[in-house]
Enzyme design. Structure first.
Site, short mmCIF file in Angstrom:
data_model
loop_
_atom_site.label_atom_id
_atom_site.label_comp_id
_atom_site.label_asym_id
_atom_site.label_seq_id
_atom_site.Cartn_x
_atom_site.Cartn_y
_atom_site.Cartn_z
CE1 TYR A 27 -3.19 11.63 -12.92
CE2 TYR A 27 -2.93 13.16 -14.76
CZ TYR A 27 -2.67 11.93 -14.18
OH TYR A 27 -1.89 11.01 -14.83
CG ASP A 57 -1.84 1.18 1.32
OD1 ASP A 57 -1.77 2.04 0.43
OD2 ASP A 57 -2.62 1.25 2.28
CB SER A 80 1.03 12.92 -16.48
OG SER A 80 -0.01 13.48 -17.26
CE LYS A 137 1.43 11.26 -12.78
NZ LYS A 137 1.74 9.90 -12.24
#
Length: 299
Positions: free
Chosen positions: A157, A65, A144, A161
Site C-alpha cells: 500500500y 472503472d 496518504s 501511494k
C-alpha cells in the site's frame, strides 16, 4: 460561488463518498463514480439518490472503472454530454493490502499499483485534454501520510501511494502552464467511517507468513493504538473532515490553492517534512530555470 462540475472516483464509500457529499452540499454538480452501478453497488447508488433528494443537491452516480481506460473515457463523455465541461477530478479510488510484505505475490503488488497509482494516469489521460481545451481545471488526489512516514505491515500500500503521489507531482508541473491546478490531500488513518480496513486484502503466500512467527500478531493491536493516538491528539477529525477540506481548498482563488493539505487525526507531522522538501525542491528548480512550473498560470 462558481458552480463546478466535479467527478469523484471511488465515491461509493468512505472518503470518496464524504468528499462527494460535501461538494454536492456546497452547490456543485458532483458525479460520484464507481463500478457496477446496477449490480454490486446498487445499494450505494440508491443511498446517494436518497441523500440527493433529501438535501436537494445535484449528486449523480456515474459508472466508471478506474482500471479501464475505455470505461473512464465513456464516463467523461457522459459528463461532457450532460454538462458541457469538467472542472475538477478527485482521484480517490484505491485499495488496501495488510500483512507481511514478503508474503504478497508480485501479481498482488502489480494489482495495488494498478489501482492506487496507474489508475491516476488513466483518469488524467482522459481529463487533461478537456481541461487544456478549457484552459482551466483542478486535479485533486487523495494521498496518504504513509507516503512520507512508512510503517510495517502495509508495504504494498505504501509503495503504491508513494508512486501515485510522485506521479501526481510530476504531472502537476507539466499541467501548470495550461491553467490546471493540482492538490494532494493527505489523510491520516481513519479507523471508522470507511471500509478501507474491513475490505483490506491479505497476502496470498501463507507459507511465508508462518515463517515470521508471532510478528504478524502485532497487527491486531495497531487499530487500538491508532484510536489511542487520536484521543491523545483530540483533533476531532473524521472522514467528513476530508470532504470539508476538499471543499474549502476548491473555494480558494486560482493560484492560491496549497499543493498539499494534511488531515491527520494522529498528527504525525508530515507537514514539517513537506515544508523541508518544498524548500529544497524550489531551490533546485530555480537552479534549473524551471521554478515557474511549481505554480499554475493562466495560459
Amino acid at each position: 460561488m462558481h458552480q463546478k462540475v466535479i467527478v469523484v472516483t471511488g465515491a461509493g464509500s468512505g472518503i470518496g463518498r464524504a468528499v462527494a457529499k460535501a461538494l454536492a452540499i456546497a452547490g456543485h454538480i458532483v458525479y460520484a463514480s464507481m463500478r457496477s452501478l446496477k449490480e454490486r453497488n446498487q445499494d450505494r447508488v440508491e443511498q446517494l439518490s436518497r441523500f440527493a433528494a433529501e438535501k436537494q443537491v445535484d449528486l449523480r452516480a456515474l459508472e466508471l472503472d478506474v482500471l479501464s481506460e475505455e470505461s473512464i473515457r465513456a464516463a467523461f463523455d457522459q459528463v461532457l454530454l450532460e454538462t458541457g465541461r469538467l472542472d475538477v477530478v478527485v482521484n480517490n479510488a484505491g485499495m488496501l493490502m495488510v500483512g507481511v510484505a514478503e508474503a504478497f505475490t508480485p501479481a498482488q503488488m502489480a494489482r495495488i499499483l494498478d489501482t492506487n497509482a496507474i489508475s491516476w494516469l488513466r483518469v488524467n489521460r482522459a481529463a487533461l485534454p478537456i481541461m487544456r481545451r478549457q484552459k482551466e481545471g483542478v486535479l485533486v488526489y487523495i494521498g496518504s501520510t504513509t507516503s512520507r512516514i512508512h510503517e510495517p505491515f502495509i508495504g504494498p500500500y505504501i509503495a503504491s501511494k508513494a508512486a501515485g503521489e510522485a506521479l501526481a507531482e510530476a504531472m502537476s508541473f507539466e499541467a501548470a502552464p495550461f491553467g490546471i491546478e493540482s492538490v494532494i490531500v493527505v489523510p491520516g488513518a481513519f479507523t471508522s467511517g470507511t471500509e478501507h480496513f474491513a475490505g483490506a486484502h491479505g497476502p496470498e503466500t501463507l507459507a511465508v507468513v508462518s515463517q515470521y512467527g508471532e510478528l504478524p500478531d502485532r497487527l491486531r493491536g495497531l487499530g487500538t493504538a491508532l484510536e489511542v493516538l487520536d484521543a491523545e491528539k483530540n483533533l476531532g477529525l473524521t472522514v467528513e473532515s476530508v470532504g470539508k477540506a476538499v471543499k474549502d481548498v476548491l473555494d480558494l482563488p486560482f493560484g492560491e490553492k496549497p499543493f498539499r493539505i494534511s488531515i491527520d487525526p494522529q498528527g504525525k507531522g508530515t507537514d514539517e517534512i513537506e515544508a523541508l522538501i518544498g524548500a529544497r525542491q524550489l531551490s533546485f528548480f530555480e537552479r534549473l530555470g524551471i521554478a515557474d512550473l511549481m505554480k499554475p498560470k493562466r495560459p
